[in-house]
Design an enzyme around this catalytic site. Structure first.
Site, PDB file in Angstrom:
ATOM      1  N   LEU A 155      -2.343   0.949   7.968  1.00 54.21           N
ATOM      2  CA  LEU A 155      -2.664   0.769   7.057  1.00 54.21           C
ATOM      3  C   LEU A 155      -2.897   2.554   6.849  1.00 54.21           C
ATOM      4  O   LEU A 155      -2.237   3.169   5.783  1.00 54.21           O
ATOM      5  CB  LEU A 155      -4.275  -0.250   6.729  1.00 54.21           C
ATOM      6  CG  LEU A 155      -3.993  -1.053   6.802  1.00 54.21           C
ATOM      7  CD1 LEU A 155      -5.704  -1.456   6.427  1.00 54.21           C
ATOM      8  CD2 LEU A 155      -3.044  -1.674   5.469  1.00 54.21           C
TER       9      LEU A 155
ATOM     10  N   HIS B  22       0.731  -9.543  17.926  1.00 57.77           N
ATOM     11  CA  HIS B  22      -0.613  -9.629  18.446  1.00 57.77           C
ATOM     12  C   HIS B  22      -1.409 -10.271  19.031  1.00 57.77           C
ATOM     13  O   HIS B  22      -0.748 -11.376  19.639  1.00 57.77           O
ATOM     14  CB  HIS B  22      -1.425 -10.312  16.423  1.00 57.77           C
ATOM     15  CG  HIS B  22      -2.598  -9.728  16.208  1.00 57.77           C
ATOM     16  ND1 HIS B  22      -4.103  -9.698  16.964  1.00 57.77           N
ATOM     17  CD2 HIS B  22      -2.908  -8.356  15.685  1.00 57.77           C
ATOM     18  CE1 HIS B  22      -5.166  -9.141  16.652  1.00 57.77           C
ATOM     19  NE2 HIS B  22      -4.069  -8.359  15.229  1.00 57.77           N
TER      20      HIS B  22
ATOM     21  N   ASP C 200      14.253  -6.639   4.296  1.00 57.88           N
ATOM     22  CA  ASP C 200      15.392  -6.395   3.562  1.00 57.88           C
ATOM     23  C   ASP C 200      15.701  -4.702   3.288  1.00 57.88           C
ATOM     24  O   ASP C 200      16.549  -5.045   3.192  1.00 57.88           O
ATOM     25  CB  ASP C 200      14.708  -6.887   2.315  1.00 57.88           C
ATOM     26  CG  ASP C 200      14.688  -7.633   1.821  1.00 57.88           C
ATOM     27  OD1 ASP C 200      15.160  -9.045   2.749  1.00 57.88           O
ATOM     28  OD2 ASP C 200      13.734  -8.241   0.962  1.00 57.88           O
TER      29      ASP C 200
ATOM     30  N   GLU D  16       5.074  -0.405   6.487  1.00 52.71           N
ATOM     31  CA  GLU D  16       5.831  -0.174   7.543  1.00 52.71           C
ATOM     32  C   GLU D  16       7.575  -0.803   7.888  1.00 52.71           C
ATOM     33  O   GLU D  16       7.964  -0.987   8.642  1.00 52.71           O
ATOM     34  CB  GLU D  16       5.679  -1.462   7.794  1.00 52.71           C
ATOM     35  CG  GLU D  16       5.872  -2.258   8.921  1.00 52.71           C
ATOM     36  CD  GLU D  16       5.064  -3.950   8.978  1.00 52.71           C
ATOM     37  OE1 GLU D  16       4.128  -4.367   8.331  1.00 52.71           O
ATOM     38  OE2 GLU D  16       5.670  -4.494   9.893  1.00 52.71           O
TER      39      GLU D  16
ATOM     40  N   HIS E 228       3.416  -9.458  15.431  1.00 56.74           N
ATOM     41  CA  HIS E 228       2.576  -8.978  14.414  1.00 56.74           C
ATOM     42  C   HIS E 228       3.553  -7.962  13.475  1.00 56.74           C
ATOM     43  O   HIS E 228       3.149  -8.380  12.380  1.00 56.74           O
ATOM     44  CB  HIS E 228       1.443  -8.867  15.083  1.00 56.74           C
ATOM     45  CG  HIS E 228       0.561  -8.601  14.075  1.00 56.74           C
ATOM     46  ND1 HIS E 228      -0.252  -8.686  12.992  1.00 56.74           N
ATOM     47  CD2 HIS E 228      -0.123  -7.050  14.029  1.00 56.74           C
ATOM     48  CE1 HIS E 228      -0.999  -8.112  11.782  1.00 56.74           C
ATOM     49  NE2 HIS E 228      -0.763  -7.057  12.930  1.00 56.74           N
TER      50      HIS E 228
ATOM     51  N   LEU F  49       0.861  -1.179  -0.111  1.00 57.80           N
ATOM     52  CA  LEU F  49      -0.175   0.022   0.673  1.00 57.80           C
ATOM     53  C   LEU F  49       0.342   1.723  -0.142  1.00 57.80           C
ATOM     54  O   LEU F  49       0.524   2.275  -0.071  1.00 57.80           O
ATOM     55  CB  LEU F  49      -1.066  -0.050   1.029  1.00 57.80           C
ATOM     56  CG  LEU F  49      -1.779  -0.933   0.948  1.00 57.80           C
ATOM     57  CD1 LEU F  49      -2.491  -0.902   2.453  1.00 57.80           C
ATOM     58  CD2 LEU F  49      -3.478  -0.579   0.055  1.00 57.80           C
ATOM     59  N   ALA F  50       1.852   1.489   1.123  1.00 58.64           N
ATOM     60  CA  ALA F  50       2.464   2.570   0.611  1.00 58.64           C
ATOM     61  C   ALA F  50       3.082   2.740  -0.845  1.00 58.64           C
ATOM     62  O   ALA F  50       3.409   4.167  -0.960  1.00 58.64           O
ATOM     63  CB  ALA F  50       3.763   2.639   2.096  1.00 58.64           C
ATOM     64  N   GLY F  51       3.922   1.582  -0.769  1.00 58.60           N
ATOM     65  CA  GLY F  51       4.859   2.108  -2.385  1.00 58.60           C
ATOM     66  C   GLY F  51       3.510   2.488  -3.410  1.00 58.60           C
ATOM     67  O   GLY F  51       3.660   3.384  -4.792  1.00 58.60           O
TER      68      GLY F  51
END
Ligand SMILES: Cc1cc2nc3c(=O)[nH]c(=O)nc-3n(C[C@H](O)[C@H](O)[C@H](O)COP(=O)(O)OP(=O)(O)OC[C@H]3O[C@@H](n4cnc5c(N)ncnc54)[C@H](O)[C@@H]3O)c2cc1C
Length: 557
Positions: free
Chosen positions: A377, A228, A207, A360, A336, A13-15
């Site tokens: 998110l 979690h 990575d 993240e 988590h 989602l971030a990319g």
């Protein structure tokens, strides 16, 4: 060699969110990802994404809940941005085609989540990540973006403190490639594979964080690892906090809702660090059920379970052999989320000019010592978007820096050496040893002696890793080599986490030390910054926490 204005590494989602921002302005930005974009781990997100929409709610309340949830370690200037920009970001996603469940008035439906004082988690049944990822990917395709997938990034290339690009390995062909860029964004996700019993995909090997620290970029607050409270007992697969948001109970072997003892007001919807510790205490003190706790949704009824939690129902049946409509689900705490990461400011900028991170992999820091469910998110879209906007500005005066092509050769040789090695060690077995060590000794409850044992084990594994041999000697799609390299990354990240956890002599958020059970604001209200020294050892420095509105208070729920 390839050359593009912007290289975005990571198609979660971030990319993708950053990419949309750049591509809609016609900027030459490409995506590089080690898996096909829709296989990115964001697609596994289940429960919801937070934003204050209701007239009885406010972003200021979301702001305070997040600061308190972070145990006052989150930077308040950044949290203010996260929470005040949340509603507009969610509405923008909706305009891009992301679908959310509706309430009776036709607006976006919202459910309660842990540590939040108002139901403000927007959801799509229990598969919100899937919906968001596919929605954003559609937009990236709409702008005809070039995507290099099954490309594995091994290094950053830097010239005099300025980014020059990345080195990547094309998994399909077995060839290394240099990609020159004026700006690089790492949106490479978390490091869940450092621990056994985690909720993360196999590709979450930290990575981006490992590559960054090797290039001299500090990693911030890495000792804060989220466990979690509800992961399936046998596999560690997540059962969303949305289940408790819908009203699920946590029961011990006596059938008691034990959260009344640990968080009498919030009960099951206390923040994750509090609930995970409560569960582990019940298990440790003999009130568990075969090493687990029971999550009971039966009273919600078949219809609501099937409408709101269909994925959870199926996962419980498939992986635990339990149908939650009729039986409680055995769960336990599992690793988590990574609160720490590549240190960035709130526009994604890092210590290297032109090098950004978001999602993240980054630490802005909006989660501090403990992330609230539904805020990750949100972090990916708010700060992915902001990074995209900042890169657009940065490009106005940026030029290509000198690209040291010898780094392509260097990484090629590391892979070749691995391929030729007939060493007796296997990365998979070493990884299993590392993961179990981290779970047992740098887990929910921590203390110096056990953590020092973990550091010693990491040293041993580093030595043994020199003797890793791979069985697959072929050139095309050699995942054996990629996994061996990923193992070196998680080993480095484990070393940073364990040393940071030994260093921080207090208990705060997810970092709980039996030997230092209190929060110590006088000495430890500060961020840790890890870098690599000349001898390869981890060095630590500190930076101040931004406190703008809320002075630290005792944290009770
Ligand atoms: C099971 C589960 C459920 C969750 N549910 C929620 C929820 O309900 N609400 C919430 O707020 N949060 C939730 N989270 C957390 C949230 O989903 C993640 O933090 C977030 O999606 C991470 O997104 P990202 O874009 O940063 O990274 P990711 O989605 O993990 O994407 C990382 C990308 O980086 C690429 N990459 C990594 N390394 C390399 C490399 N070396 N070379 C090339 N590419 C690379 C990968 O291919 C991938 O495309 C959940 C997490 C899990 C594990």
């Amino acid at each position: 060699m390839l050359k593009h204005d912007v290289v975005i590494v990571g198609a979660g989602l971030a990319g993708l969110r950053a990419c949309v921002e750049l591509r809609k302005k016609g900027i030459d930005a490409i995506i590089v990802s080690k898996v096909y974009p829709t296989r990115s781990h964001s697609g596994a997100a289940q429960g919801g994404v937070n934003a204050a929409f209701d007239e009885n709610d406010s972003w200021e309340s979301h702001f305070f809940d997040t600061v308190k949830g972070s145990d006052y370690l989150g930077d308040q200037d950044a949290i203010e941005i996260l929470t005040s920009e949340a509603p507009a970001n969610i509405l923008e996603l909706q305009r891009m085609g992301v679908v959310f469940n509706r309430n009776d008035l036709g607006g976006i439906a919202q459910r309660p989540f842990g540590g939040q004082s108002f139901p403000r988690s927007c959801y799509y049944a229990d598969a919100v990540g899937h919906m968001m990822l596919h929605g954003l990917f559609d937009n990236v395709l709409k702008y005809k973006t070039k995507i290099l997938y099954e490309y594995f990034v091994t290094s950053l290339v830097v010239d005099n403190g300025k980014i020059s690009g990345v080195v990547a390995y094309d998994i399909k062909t077995g060839k290394f490639e240099g990609i020159a860029a004026k700006a690089v964004l790492f949106a490479t996700g978390g490091y869940g594979q450092v621990y056994s019993s985690n909720t993360n995909a196999l590709i979450n090997t930290g990575d981006g964080m490992a590559v960054s620290i090797k290039a001299g970029v500090p990693l911030m607050d890495m000792e804060f690892v989220q466990f979690h409270p509800t992961t399936l007992k046998s596999t560690g697969i997540l059962v969303t906090e949305g289940a408790r948001g819908e009203g699920a109970y946590l029961l011990n072997s006596l059938g008691v809702r034990f959260m009344s003892k640990y968080a009498p007001k919030a009960m099951e919807l206390a923040p994750r660090d509090v609930v995970a510790r409560a569960e582990q205490t019940e298990i440790n003190e003999g009130r568990g059920v075969d090493g687990a706790i029971l999550l009971d949704v039966r009273h919600l009824g078949k219809e609501r379970i099937m409408e709101r939690l269909p994925q959870i129902m199926q996962l419980s049946i498939d992986f635990e052999g339990v149908n939650p409509i009729y039986e409680p689900i055995p769960i336990r705490p599992g690793m988590h989320y990574s609160m720490g990461g590549i240190k960035t400011d709130y526009n994604g900028r890092t210590a290297i000019e032109g090098y950004y991170s978001a999602g993240e992999s980054a630490c802005v820091s909006v989660h501090g010592a403990n992330r609230l469910g539904g805020n990750s998110l949100l972090d990916t879209v708010v700060f992915g978007r902001r990074a995209g906007i900042d890169i657009t500005e940065y490009l106005k005066d940026a030029a290509f820096a000198k690209f040291d092509e010898s780094l392509i050769k260097r990484d090629e040789e590391i892979f070749e050496k691995l391929k030729k090695s007939n060493g007796k060690e296997r990365h998979g077995l070493l990884k299993a040893e590392l993961q179990e060590e981290m779970r047992a000794n740098v887990g929910v409850f921590r203390e110096e002696k056990a953590m020092k044992k973990a550091v010693k084990k990491i040293e041993e594994l580093k030595e043994r890793a020199k003797n890793i041999g791979v069985d697959d000697k072929s050139k095309l799609f050699n995942t054996d080599i990629v996994e061996a390299f990923e193992f070196s990354n998680i080993l480095l990240i484990a070393e940073v986490i364990a040393n940071g956890a030994i260093l921080r002599k207090e208990s705060r958020g997810a970092h709980y030390r039996n030997d230092y059970p209190e929060r110590d604001d006088e000495n430890w209200l500060k961020h840790t910054l890890a870098t690599l020294g000349d001898n390869g050892n981890i060095k630590f420095d500190f930076s101040e926490v931004s406190i703008t509105k809320f002075k630290p208070q005792p944290r009770t729920y």
